[in-house]
Structure formats: structure tokens, C-alpha cells
Design a protein around this motif. Structure first.
Motif, mmCIF file in Angstrom:
data_model
loop_
_atom_site.group_PDB
_atom_site.id
_atom_site.type_symbol
_atom_site.label_atom_id
_atom_site.label_comp_id
_atom_site.label_asym_id
_atom_site.label_seq_id
_atom_site.Cartn_x
_atom_site.Cartn_y
_atom_site.Cartn_z
ATOM 1 N N UNK A 285 -10.527 29.817 14.768
ATOM 2 C CA UNK A 285 -9.904 30.354 13.555
ATOM 3 C C UNK A 285 -8.634 31.380 13.912
ATOM 4 N N UNK A 286 -7.401 31.235 13.419
ATOM 5 C CA UNK A 286 -6.614 32.297 13.814
ATOM 6 C C UNK A 286 -6.002 32.980 12.614
ATOM 7 N N UNK A 287 -6.088 34.058 12.757
ATOM 8 C CA UNK A 287 -5.740 34.795 11.558
ATOM 9 C C UNK A 287 -4.170 35.417 11.797
ATOM 10 N N UNK A 291 -1.380 34.268 6.397
ATOM 11 C CA UNK A 291 -2.295 33.065 6.268
ATOM 12 C C UNK A 291 -3.024 33.086 7.363
ATOM 13 N N UNK A 292 -4.216 32.006 7.173
ATOM 14 C CA UNK A 292 -5.044 31.853 8.323
ATOM 15 C C UNK A 292 -4.846 30.393 8.722
ATOM 16 N N UNK A 293 -4.972 30.168 9.836
ATOM 17 C CA UNK A 293 -4.957 28.748 10.482
ATOM 18 C C UNK A 293 -6.144 28.244 11.087
ATOM 19 N N UNK A 294 -6.843 27.360 10.737
ATOM 20 C CA UNK A 294 -8.466 26.546 11.227
ATOM 21 C C UNK A 294 -7.812 25.745 12.058
ATOM 22 N N UNK A 295 -8.459 25.535 13.186
ATOM 23 C CA UNK A 295 -8.345 24.116 13.859
ATOM 24 C C UNK A 295 -9.541 23.238 13.523
ATOM 25 N N UNK A 304 -7.072 18.451 13.660
ATOM 26 C CA UNK A 304 -6.180 18.846 12.471
ATOM 27 C C UNK A 304 -6.128 20.384 12.410
ATOM 28 N N UNK A 305 -4.898 20.808 11.899
ATOM 29 C CA UNK A 305 -4.591 22.218 11.859
ATOM 30 C C UNK A 305 -4.744 22.358 10.241
ATOM 31 N N UNK A 306 -5.430 23.252 9.836
ATOM 32 C CA UNK A 306 -5.668 23.666 8.485
ATOM 33 C C UNK A 306 -4.997 25.015 8.079
#
Lengths: 352, 263
Positions: A285-287, A291-295, A304-306
Motif C-alpha cells: 500500500x503506497x500513500x 491518492x493511495x495505490x495498492x498492489x 494489478x495496481x489499484x
């Protein structure tokens, strides 16, 4: 709308390297046209061919109705804003801006007036008597722009002009450049490797790869309907589903891409029609502030990247999801087909 | 620094001091009495004035000839030649510096002699060799110091980004306009830097003029004759200060162009 530049069968080879490979291109009058691509993709070479700094190996370049293929740079009605600005260091700002008019023997009063006008356009009034070394990078950039605009060319060529500026200034200049272009109504051909820059400013974008155009489209089209995996990967980020994974998850053959922000994380698979879903485990999880990106590693294989906007306090919940099982869900019509072996089965059919 | 002070500036100071002494005409010994007599002679005797003006004129002429010859060569080397050819040309330009000064001066003596190659080539056109004299001196000096002009101008031009030339062409400037308005102004400090070499070396030279100059004399000859033959060291020193003063004036002017950062 009439055509500002037409390029027919244009090629430029450097030894064995095909920098530009049989290119056809039409740029409309008054358009803000961007050539986007990684370094070495040929975009700058195309610009230099249009400017006349390089001679094509084959093909023709038309400026309006005129064939300018064999003309030297000084006999073409285009002007260039160089990547390093190429401001003459031994001249004042005014002399720099007046240079084009001076060599064309425009009278002194007229020259003065037009130079003042051009400097006003780029918001550099009162800087006419400065020397280039007294200016900041952003100001030099504006001088380069004024020096080109003052000649009122048919087409203005810009070779990564914002590349040397810091992010803050670059964003400001992007908006300003667009405004200036609208104001003067000159066709802008803009070379960049920054997809965000291209999306922000352009009417149309040509994505270059290995001397060819991968896709030529409006920013919206380019982002929502990338024509190839290369375009999908270069313009924004994307998730590629192909082969077995596509068959398992989507039930059809072919290659598909979907943007990270079109994916959602939920705890249970939704039942509504038109939605697909796949279970998986959150790996990272990247903050990112806004936005926040979850792998997510899907059980079906691909990762996938969300991405989702941090509009509420759910960020804490998102961060806690690391290593948790989740369900990724998306709308079927957000999938973009990159051409499938069986077009009839393509989900694109449903949305068309 | 101390070494520089003692060995270099010390010698210069000694020169200046010597020039203020005088020589006993009968015994030839140096009299250490302060006097401006040497400088008075230098400025009042017609022949010395002529030689001073002639020396400055020849040094200036040599410099101009070298600029005219060096600029196209340097421009070609810096902006047209391929990297490989560029290296070869740098070696070619440096090569004459490996040969002895005397050999080159005598080579020109041979070239300019009455039955030499120049006379041989020029004779079908009804022309002859310029013979030994000030023209021959200028040619020889211009040849000798040419590398000292080419190299700084080449280095100066190489530093100019190509985009400036492209920008000039892009804005409507043809080749000549670009050379006149962009290339020459950009190369100017380097040209001045080169001219410091060609000018000062020409000012001090006395060998070339002895070999190809015929009866013509330059300041260097006066210094040489007075320090060796006439054994009038104070007067030789006074003569030698003339090129130094001229050069100081020249350097002061050059400083204003920013050329000294180009050395």
C-alpha cells in the motif's frame, strides 16, 4: 480546418538506426500538437526535420501548401524554442528578441514595437535591457519563446522547452503556454517525454515509439482508449491482462488494459451486472497524498495496481489492508481491448 | 609563488632598473646612476621611433593575418569536422610546434629565395618572390605564430553550443549573417586571447627578421645588438621595456573584452 504541416513518408536514418521510419502526419492550423515518446523514439528528430536542421533520408514535408523539404532552416516560416533555450549570450534580451526581425531587415521602430509586444505576451515587460546571464531559467525560457513568437511564424516548434524547469514552475508554464497559444493562434508543435505535460496542454497527441507513431489521438481518447500496450504503459499507468489471466478473469481471449483508478477494492464480490471481480491479496500500500495505490496479487496470477482518491478517512483502513484478502472489482466497459484474436468476443463490443 | 616572484618578476624588475642606468662610452662599464637618458634617446632619435612604430605595425599585421587565416580553420575544426578528423587536425596544427624555430625560419628563407618555390610558382604569372624584407618577415612570423591563434579560437568555438547557430538559422539568418552576428562575437574573446600570443611574440622577435628580414630591423634587433655587439645593456633594457609597456596596454584593453578568461 486547413493543414499547417503535412509529412509524407518521412524517414531519417542515422547509419543503421531508423530514427524516423516512414512517417505520415497532418497537423491542423492553430492546433496544439504534442509529440510524446521516450528518448530515442524519434520525436525530436521529426521536429528537427520540420525545422530544417536535419535533411530527411526520404519523404516530404509540406508547410501549408509549400514543399519545404529541401529548404534550409532560414527559408522556412517556422521558429523553434530550443531545449537549452539557445539565447545569444552576447546580446541583451531585446537584441535577442529582435534578432529574427533584424536579419529580415524590419525597420527599427517596428522592430522595437513588436519586441515589446512579444515580451509583454510572455510577461517579461521591463526586462528588455537585461543580459541573459541575469535571468533565471524560467525567464530565459520566456525570452526564447518571445524570440520565436515575435516573427509570427506559421508554426512554432517547441523542443522539450520545460524540461529544465523545476516541477512547480513547469506546471505554471504548462498552463501559461496553453494560454499564449490560444492568444496568438499559432500552431504549436510540442515535443515532450512527459505524458502529464502532453495531456495537460495538447489538442492532439502523437505517441512515438521507435521512429513510428503508435497512436495519434486526443488526450481523452489516448488515456481511455490506448491502442497498444506501449501507449497504455507510457501514457499513465495501467494494468495489462492477457493470455491465460484474461481467459480466467474475463472469459475471453486477448489483451486488455484497465487503469488503476478504474479498479476498486471491496470485501465481497458484487452481484450487479456489468461488473467483474477477482479475489487476491494486498501486497503493498503506497500513500501518495491525494491518492493511495495498492498492489494486489490476484489469485488468478497477475498483479494489478489499484488507485483511489483519499477523499475520506478510509486511508487508515487502506493501510491496514496490507497482506489482507480482498476482492478487486471493475466495470466491464472500463476494460480496453488491445485487439483480440476473436474480435467478436471482445468486451469492447458491449460498450461501443 | 615566491619562486614566481623571484625568478619571473625579479628579472623584470632588474630589467627596469637597468634601463634607468647608463653606460660609460669609453670603458663600456655600467654606471649605476639614475637617469632617464636611455628613454630620452629612444624617443628622440628618429631611427628608434621608426623602428618602434614599425615593430608595432608588423606585430599588428601578423595578428590580423593570423586571425584571418585561423578563424576559418578553427571554425571548420570546431563545428564541421567529424570527431576523428578534429583530433587529426589538432595534431596537424600542433605539428609545426615540434620543429625548431630556426628550421622553420630557414625553411621560409628557402621558400622566399630568388630561385625558391614561391618565385617558381609566381613566375608564370609575371610575379616574383617578395624577397627578404618586412613582407617576408610578416609572412614568416604569421606562419610561426599561427598555431597560437588557431588553438584558442578553436577551443573558444568548440564551447559555443550548436543550438546557437541553429537558432540563428531558425530565425532567418543565412550563413554569413550567422557568422557575422553570432559566431564572430562569440569567438571574439578567444580571438583576443590568441592575439595576445601572436602580438607579443611578434613584438619580441628578432631571429626571423634576421633570417628573412633583409636590412629591416625590429625592436628585438635593437635589443640584441645593444646587449651583445654594442654591449650597452642599459639601453637594450630601455628598448625592451617598450614591448612590455605596449603589451601591458594591450592586455588592459583585452581584459575589458573578457578574453583573459579564455587563455
Amino acid at each position: 480546418m486547413s493543414t499547417a504541416i503535412s509529412v509524407r513518408g518521412l524517414s531519417k536514418h542515422f547509419g543503421d538506426v531508423r530514427a524516423v521510419d516512414d512517417l505520415d502526419l497532418d497537423i491542423a492550423d492553430g492546433e496544439f500538437f504534442s509529440m510524446l515518446g521516450p528518448s530515442g523514439s524519434g520525436k525530436t528528430t521529426v521536429l528537427r526535420l520540420i525545422a530544417g536542421f536535419e535533411e530527411p533520408t526520404a519523404g516530404r514535408i509540406l508547410l501549408g501548401e509549400e514543399d519545404v523539404t529541401r529548404r534550409p532552416p532560414f527559408a522556412r516560416d517556422v521558429n523553434t524554442v530550443f531545449q537549452d533555450y539557445a539565447i545569444f549570450p552576447h546580446m541583451s534580451v531585446r537584441q535577442n528578441v529582435e534578432y529574427g526581425l533584424r536579419v529580415k531587415k524590419v525597420g527599427k521602430a517596428e522592430r522595437r514595437r513588436r519586441a515589446e509586444e512579444a515580451l509583454a505576451t510572455v510577461r517579461l515587460e521591463g526586462y528588455a535591457d537585461r543580459r541573459p546571464h541575469q535571468l533565471s531559467g524560467g525567464q530565459r525560457q520566456r525570452v526564447a519563446l518571445a524570440r520565436a513568437l515575435v516573427n509570427r511564424p506559421q508554426v512554432l516548434l517547441l523542443d522539450e522547452p520545460l524540461g529544465a524547469l523545476d516541477l512547480q514552475l513547469r506546471r505554471e508554464m504548462q498552463i501559461e503556454l496553453k494560454e499564449i497559444q490560444r492568444e496568438v493562434g499559432i500552431t504549436f508543435v510540442f515535443v515532450t517525454h512527459d505524458q502529464e505535460e502532453a495531456l495537460t496542454m495538447s489538442d492532439r497527441i502523437a505517441v512515438f515509439n521507435e521512429g513510428r507513431i503508435e497512436q495519434l489521438a486526443t488526450p481523452v481518447e489516448l488515456y481511455d482508449r490506448p491502442a497498444s500496450a506501449f501507449v497504455a504503459g507510457f501514457v499513465g499507468s495501467s494494468n495489462l491482462l492477457q493470455g491465460e489471466a484474461a481467459r480466467d478473469l474475463l472469459g475471453v481471449e486477448g489483451s486488455f488494459v484497465i487503469r488503476p483508478e478504474k479498479l476498486q477494492l471491496v470485501s465481497e464480490a458484487p452481484t450487479e451486472s456489468g461488473r467483474l471481480s477477482a479475489p487476491g491479496v494486498v501486497r503493498e500500500v503506497v500513500y501518495l497524498g491525494a491518492s493511495t495505490t495498492s498492489v494486489v496479487e490476484l489469485d488468478a496470477g497477475p498483479t494489478v495496481t489499484v488507485s483511489h482518491q483519499n477523499t475520506d478517512t478510509s486511508i487508515d483502513a487502506a493501510l491496514e489492508r496490507r497482506d489482507q484478502r480482498v476482492v478487486v472489482t471493475w466495470r466491464r466497459d472500463h476494460l480496453v481491448s488491445l485487439g483480440s484474436p476473436d474480435p467478436a468476443a471482445s468486451p469492447e463490443e458491449e460498450t461501443a | 609563488m615566491l619562486w614566481l616572484g623571484v625568478a619571473y618578476l625579479g628579472a623584470l624588475a632588474a630589467l627596469l632598473i637597468t634601463s634607468l642606468w647608463t653606460q660609460d662610452d669609453f670603458t663600456g662599464t655600467i654606471q649605476r646612476a639614475w637617469t632617464l637618458e636611455n628613454f630620452r634617446t629612444l624617443f628622440t632619435v628618429e631611427v628608434y621611433r621608426t623602428i618602434t612604430v614599425r615593430t608595432i605595425a608588423i606585430a599588428a599585421l601578423v595578428t590580423v593575418v593570423d586571425v584571418v587565416l585561423a578563424f576559418p580553420i578553427a571554425l571548420y575544426m570546431a563545428k564541421v569536422a567529424s570527431p576523428r578528423l578534429q583530433r587529426l587536425l589538432v595534431i596537424a596544427v600542433l605539428m609545426p610546434l615540434w620543429a625548431s624555430y630556426l628550421v622553420k625560419a630557414y625553411a621560409w628563407r628557402g621558400m622566399l629565395s630568388a630561385d625558391g618555390p614561391i618565385a617558381w610558382i609566381a613566375s608564370p604569372f609575371g610575379l616574383g618572390t617578395p624577397g627578404y624584407g618586412l613582407v617576408a618577415t610578416t609572412i614568416t612570423l604569421a606562419y610561426l605564430w599561427l598555431p597560437y591563434m588557431i588553438l584558442p579560437v578553436y577551443a573558444g568555438l568548440e564551447r559555443v553550443p550548436d543550438s546557437l547557430f541553429e537558432a540563428s538559422a531558425d530565425l532567418g539568418g543565412g550563413a554569413w549573417t550567422t557568422i557575422r552576428r553570432v559566431v564572430v562575437p562569440m569567438a571574439f574573446p578567444a580571438i583576443v586571447a590568441g592575439s595576445i600570443f601572436t602580438f607579443s611574440l611578434s613584438m619580441g622577435d628578432y631571429i626571423a627578421v634576421k633570417i628573412v628580414g633583409g636590412t629591416g630591423q625590429l625592436l628585438g634587433n635593437v635589443v640584441y645588438d645593444n646587449s651583445s655587439t654594442a654591449n650597452n645593456l642599459p639601453f637594450a633594457a630601455a628598448v625592451a621595456t617598450v614591448p612590455i609597456v605596449v603589451m601591458l596596454g594591450y592586455l588592459a584593453a583585452a581584459r575589458r573584452t573578457g578574453a583573459l578568461e579564455n587563455l
